[in-house]
Design a protein around this motif. Structure first.
Motif, PDB file in Angstrom:
ATOM      1  N   GLU A 173       0.824  -1.207   0.000  1.00 36.02           N
ATOM      2  CA  GLU A 173       0.000   0.000   0.000  1.00 36.02           C
ATOM      3  C   GLU A 173       0.860   1.260   0.000  1.00 36.02           C
ATOM      4  O   GLU A 173       0.469   2.284  -0.564  1.00 36.02           O
ATOM      5  CB  GLU A 173      -0.923  -0.020   1.217  1.00 36.02           C
ATOM      6  N   ASP A 174       2.052   1.173   0.595  1.00 31.17           N
ATOM      7  CA  ASP A 174       2.957   2.332   0.609  1.00 31.17           C
ATOM      8  C   ASP A 174       3.343   2.755  -0.797  1.00 31.17           C
ATOM      9  O   ASP A 174       3.587   3.938  -1.050  1.00 31.17           O
ATOM     10  CB  ASP A 174       4.243   1.997   1.390  1.00 31.17           C
ATOM     11  N   HIS A 175       3.410   1.780  -1.723  1.00 29.30           N
ATOM     12  CA  HIS A 175       3.836   2.091  -3.078  1.00 29.30           C
ATOM     13  C   HIS A 175       2.817   2.938  -3.840  1.00 29.30           C
ATOM     14  O   HIS A 175       3.162   3.566  -4.845  1.00 29.30           O
ATOM     15  CB  HIS A 175       4.110   0.798  -3.858  1.00 29.30           C
ATOM     16  N   ILE A 176       1.566   2.922  -3.384  1.00 29.66           N
ATOM     17  CA  ILE A 176       0.567   3.735  -4.076  1.00 29.66           C
ATOM     18  C   ILE A 176       0.074   4.901  -3.219  1.00 29.66           C
ATOM     19  O   ILE A 176      -0.689   5.747  -3.705  1.00 29.66           O
ATOM     20  CB  ILE A 176      -0.635   2.892  -4.542  1.00 29.66           C
ATOM     21  N   LYS A 177       0.504   4.950  -1.951  1.00 30.76           N
ATOM     22  CA  LYS A 177       0.132   6.075  -1.094  1.00 30.76           C
ATOM     23  C   LYS A 177       1.373   6.848  -0.664  1.00 30.76           C
ATOM     24  O   LYS A 177       1.777   7.801  -1.338  1.00 30.76           O
ATOM     25  CB  LYS A 177      -0.671   5.588   0.111  1.00 30.76           C
ATOM     26  N   TYR A 178       1.994   6.459   0.417  1.00 28.95           N
ATOM     27  CA  TYR A 178       3.152   7.199   0.904  1.00 28.95           C
ATOM     28  C   TYR A 178       3.932   6.335   1.891  1.00 28.95           C
ATOM     29  O   TYR A 178       3.435   5.345   2.421  1.00 28.95           O
ATOM     30  CB  TYR A 178       2.738   8.498   1.593  1.00 28.95           C
ATOM     31  N   SER A 179       5.177   6.730   2.121  1.00 30.47           N
ATOM     32  CA  SER A 179       5.997   6.127   3.168  1.00 30.47           C
ATOM     33  C   SER A 179       6.722   7.260   3.880  1.00 30.47           C
ATOM     34  O   SER A 179       6.449   8.439   3.612  1.00 30.47           O
ATOM     35  CB  SER A 179       6.986   5.117   2.572  1.00 30.47           C
ATOM     36  N   TRP A 180       7.650   6.912   4.774  1.00 25.24           N
ATOM     37  CA  TRP A 180       8.300   7.942   5.581  1.00 25.24           C
ATOM     38  C   TRP A 180       9.821   7.863   5.456  1.00 25.24           C
ATOM     39  O   TRP A 180      10.396   6.782   5.336  1.00 25.24           O
ATOM     40  CB  TRP A 180       7.911   7.805   7.059  1.00 25.24           C
ATOM     41  N   ASN A 181      10.451   9.044   5.479  1.00 26.27           N
ATOM     42  CA  ASN A 181      11.901   9.138   5.585  1.00 26.27           C
ATOM     43  C   ASN A 181      12.251   8.915   7.060  1.00 26.27           C
ATOM     44  O   ASN A 181      12.070   9.813   7.895  1.00 26.27           O
ATOM     45  CB  ASN A 181      12.380  10.519   5.106  1.00 26.27           C
ATOM     46  N   VAL A 182      12.736   7.725   7.373  1.00 24.41           N
ATOM     47  CA  VAL A 182      12.912   7.326   8.775  1.00 24.41           C
ATOM     48  C   VAL A 182      13.860   8.268   9.515  1.00 24.41           C
ATOM     49  O   VAL A 182      13.603   8.665  10.659  1.00 24.41           O
ATOM     50  CB  VAL A 182      13.427   5.875   8.855  1.00 24.41           C
ATOM     51  N   SER A 183      14.968   8.647   8.876  1.00 24.19           N
ATOM     52  CA  SER A 183      15.939   9.512   9.559  1.00 24.19           C
ATOM     53  C   SER A 183      15.339  10.880   9.880  1.00 24.19           C
ATOM     54  O   SER A 183      15.578  11.439  10.968  1.00 24.19           O
ATOM     55  CB  SER A 183      17.191   9.685   8.703  1.00 24.19           C
ATOM     56  N   SER A 235       8.792  15.077   5.887  1.00 22.13           N
ATOM     57  CA  SER A 235       9.395  13.758   6.067  1.00 22.13           C
ATOM     58  C   SER A 235       8.615  12.652   5.354  1.00 22.13           C
ATOM     59  O   SER A 235       8.986  11.485   5.421  1.00 22.13           O
ATOM     60  CB  SER A 235       9.492  13.426   7.560  1.00 22.13           C
ATOM     61  N   MET A 236       7.539  13.035   4.665  1.00 24.98           N
ATOM     62  CA  MET A 236       6.746  12.061   3.922  1.00 24.98           C
ATOM     63  C   MET A 236       7.370  11.822   2.542  1.00 24.98           C
ATOM     64  O   MET A 236       7.866  12.735   1.900  1.00 24.98           O
ATOM     65  CB  MET A 236       5.310  12.563   3.756  1.00 24.98           C
ATOM     66  N   ILE A 237       7.341  10.568   2.099  1.00 25.10           N
ATOM     67  CA  ILE A 237       7.789  10.207   0.750  1.00 25.10           C
ATOM     68  C   ILE A 237       6.553   9.814  -0.051  1.00 25.10           C
ATOM     69  O   ILE A 237       6.016   8.718   0.118  1.00 25.10           O
ATOM     70  CB  ILE A 237       8.789   9.036   0.790  1.00 25.10           C
ATOM     71  N   PRO A 238       6.062  10.699  -0.900  1.00 24.06           N
ATOM     72  CA  PRO A 238       4.849  10.379  -1.659  1.00 24.06           C
ATOM     73  C   PRO A 238       5.126   9.332  -2.730  1.00 24.06           C
ATOM     74  O   PRO A 238       6.211   9.281  -3.310  1.00 24.06           O
ATOM     75  CB  PRO A 238       4.459  11.725  -2.274  1.00 24.06           C
ATOM     76  N   SER A 239       4.148   8.501  -2.985  1.00 25.07           N
ATOM     77  CA  SER A 239       4.245   7.523  -4.066  1.00 25.07           C
ATOM     78  C   SER A 239       4.066   8.229  -5.408  1.00 25.07           C
ATOM     79  O   SER A 239       3.633   9.390  -5.451  1.00 25.07           O
ATOM     80  CB  SER A 239       3.153   6.470  -3.905  1.00 25.07           C
ATOM     81  N   PRO A 240       4.380   7.567  -6.521  1.00 20.30           N
ATOM     82  CA  PRO A 240       4.110   8.177  -7.832  1.00 20.30           C
ATOM     83  C   PRO A 240       2.636   8.558  -8.013  1.00 20.30           C
ATOM     84  O   PRO A 240       2.327   9.580  -8.623  1.00 20.30           O
ATOM     85  CB  PRO A 240       4.533   7.084  -8.814  1.00 20.30           C
ATOM     86  N   ILE A 241       1.734   7.732  -7.471  1.00 19.83           N
ATOM     87  CA  ILE A 241       0.302   8.037  -7.587  1.00 19.83           C
ATOM     88  C   ILE A 241      -0.033   9.295  -6.794  1.00 19.83           C
ATOM     89  O   ILE A 241      -0.766  10.171  -7.276  1.00 19.83           O
ATOM     90  CB  ILE A 241      -0.549   6.852  -7.102  1.00 19.83           C
ATOM     91  N   MET A 242       0.497   9.419  -5.567  1.00 23.16           N
ATOM     92  CA  MET A 242       0.228  10.611  -4.769  1.00 23.16           C
ATOM     93  C   MET A 242       0.849  11.853  -5.416  1.00 23.16           C
ATOM     94  O   MET A 242       0.249  12.938  -5.398  1.00 23.16           O
ATOM     95  CB  MET A 242       0.749  10.446  -3.349  1.00 23.16           C
ATOM     96  N   THR A 243       2.017  11.702  -6.000  1.00 20.17           N
ATOM     97  CA  THR A 243       2.641  12.826  -6.712  1.00 20.17           C
ATOM     98  C   THR A 243       1.766  13.280  -7.863  1.00 20.17           C
ATOM     99  O   THR A 243       1.598  14.479  -8.101  1.00 20.17           O
ATOM    100  CB  THR A 243       4.030  12.422  -7.228  1.00 20.17           C
ATOM    101  N   ALA A 244       1.190  12.319  -8.580  1.00 19.41           N
ATOM    102  CA  ALA A 244       0.277  12.663  -9.675  1.00 19.41           C
ATOM    103  C   ALA A 244      -0.950  13.396  -9.142  1.00 19.41           C
ATOM    104  O   ALA A 244      -1.442  14.347  -9.767  1.00 19.41           O
ATOM    105  CB  ALA A 244      -0.139  11.400 -10.421  1.00 19.41           C
ATOM    106  N   MET A 245      -1.446  13.002  -7.971  1.00 19.98           N
ATOM    107  CA  MET A 245      -2.592  13.674  -7.362  1.00 19.98           C
ATOM    108  C   MET A 245      -2.239  15.127  -7.023  1.00 19.98           C
ATOM    109  O   MET A 245      -3.014  16.045  -7.318  1.00 19.98           O
ATOM    110  CB  MET A 245      -3.024  12.944  -6.094  1.00 19.98           C
ATOM    111  N   GLU A 246      -1.079  15.320  -6.420  1.00 20.75           N
ATOM    112  CA  GLU A 246      -0.685  16.665  -5.977  1.00 20.75           C
ATOM    113  C   GLU A 246      -0.379  17.597  -7.135  1.00 20.75           C
ATOM    114  O   GLU A 246      -0.514  18.816  -7.008  1.00 20.75           O
ATOM    115  CB  GLU A 246       0.534  16.564  -5.057  1.00 20.75           C
TER     116      GLU A 246
END
Length: 371
Positions: A117-127, A138-149
């Motif tokens: 699900e992270d691949h189509i929504k978002y994940s986090w930059n842990v550091s 600190s959010m890493i948007p997925s390609p789908i979320m980038t397309a939305m934004e």
């Protein structure tokens, strides 16, 4: 482009897209770079009736109605699902459409059993999360979320290869047009899609049953079936088009004689007939015998001829490439190819001559080496 092994369509055809945009006076959805009619021209090539001063080459070979239906779907609120057999050009059509609509075809998620699900929504930059806590930064948007934004097109390749949990995550994106971020508060807790956002997905029709789409997700997509190319002339154009691209990319000066292209096309036509008449999977080649695989066979023969041969494509190189590329199972595939060469190709060699005897000899030599 010289620094890219394979440039995306919007880069490769940038000059052409600039020209089409400069002369485009047709109505278009608010954020689109080209009108639907001009997108069709970009994909299928221009005609004299279009009145363009500059010719636009055909890039995808298929029915005009398929392209038009796909374009109309992108102008609606529904997702576009391109469904077809392997090698029918689904991904290439999706790339061309995204390049023409928004000049960005690289926002792609590849569906696999490991897609989450992270691949189509978002994940986090842990550091960053450890240092400063969770935030939009600190959010890493997925390609789908980038397309939305950005109000552009997101692509999802091989949708049915991803698990049902991942597929279900698309439902809210396609219907509600936003993604909730529970970890964040206030305005940052929701990412809304901007006008122009759309999703193009592809699915292999031979993968049905791998991870079938739910009824809810099916309703969010408009299905566009990509038919297998059966017209010999159209298939020859596709193979020739892709081969010319290969030669330019590798800077190879090598001609593909029409007689050898005819041998390749007729061989695949024969093997498809064998597969159709087969009563079981053991009696048909594991290969899908698609147009894409024809291109692969020809590419292999061209590269071998250029680097290890006489820098000229020969029937010997083509016959060896075809057998080596299509022999994937032993003994099933080798048995099928042996029968084909011993019967059909041998008969053609005696009756027609030309390139067939050399093609036959190379095929038998390769089979002997594989035994």
């Amino acid at each position: 482009m010289s620094d890219m092994l394979r440039a995306p369509a919007e880069t490769k055809y940038a000059d052409e897209l600039d020209y089409l945009e400069s002369v485009d006076s047709g109505p278009k959805p608010s954020t689109w770079r080209l009108s639907p009619k001009m997108i069709r021209t970009f994909v299928l090539g221009s005609e004299p009736s279009d009145g363009l001063e500059r010719e636009t080459a055909q890039k995808w070979f298929g029915e005009r109605s398929v392209v038009e239906r796909a374009i109309v779907t992108l102008a609606s609120d529904r997702g576009l699902l391109l469904l077809g057999d392997p090698g029918t050009g689904k991904s290439w059509l999706a790339e061309l459409l995204a390049a023409a609509v928004c000049r960005n075809s690289t926002q792609v998620v590849q569906g696999t059993a490991g897609t989450t699900e992270d691949h189509i929504k978002y994940s986090w930059n842990v550091s960053m999360v450890i240092a400063k806590g969770q935030s939009r930064a600190s959010m890493i948007p997925s390609p789908i979320m980038t397309a939305m934004e950005t109000g552009t097109i997101g692509r999802f390749e091989e949708l049915t290869r991803s698990t049902s949990d991942v597929q279900d995550a698309l439902i809210s994106i396609l219907s509600e047009k936003y993604v909730s971020v529970p970890e964040l508060k206030g305005e940052d807790g929701t990412v809304f899609a901007k006008p122009g956002f759309a999703v193009i997905a592809t699915a292999n029709s031979r993968d049905r049953g791998v991870n079938d789409l739910s009824s809810a997700l099916k309703r969010r997509f408009n299905f566009v079936q990509i038919p297998v190319v059966t017209d010999k002339r159209s298939e020859a154009e596709i193979v020739r088009f892709r081969t010319e691209e290969l030669l330019r990319r590798h800077q190879i000066e090598l001609d593909v004689p029409p007689t050898l292209l005819d041998v390749l096309l007729r061989s695949f036509e024969d093997l498809r007939a064998v597969a159709t008449a087969a009563g079981s999977d053991d009696e048909r080649l594991e290969s899908a015998l698609s147009t894409a695989e024809q291109i692969g066979v020809l590419e292999d023969a061209i590269l071998h001829s250029n680097f290890f041969g006489e820098r000229a494509l020969t029937a010997h190189a083509l016959g060896s490439s075809l057998v080596a590329s299509l022999s994937r199972r032993a003994p099933e595939d080798t048995s099928i190819l042996t029968k084909y060469l011993a019967n059909t190709v041998h008969q053609r060699s005696e009756q027609e001559g030309g390139e067939w005897p050399q093609f036959l000899a190379a095929g038998l030599e390769t089979l002997k080496a594989l035994a």
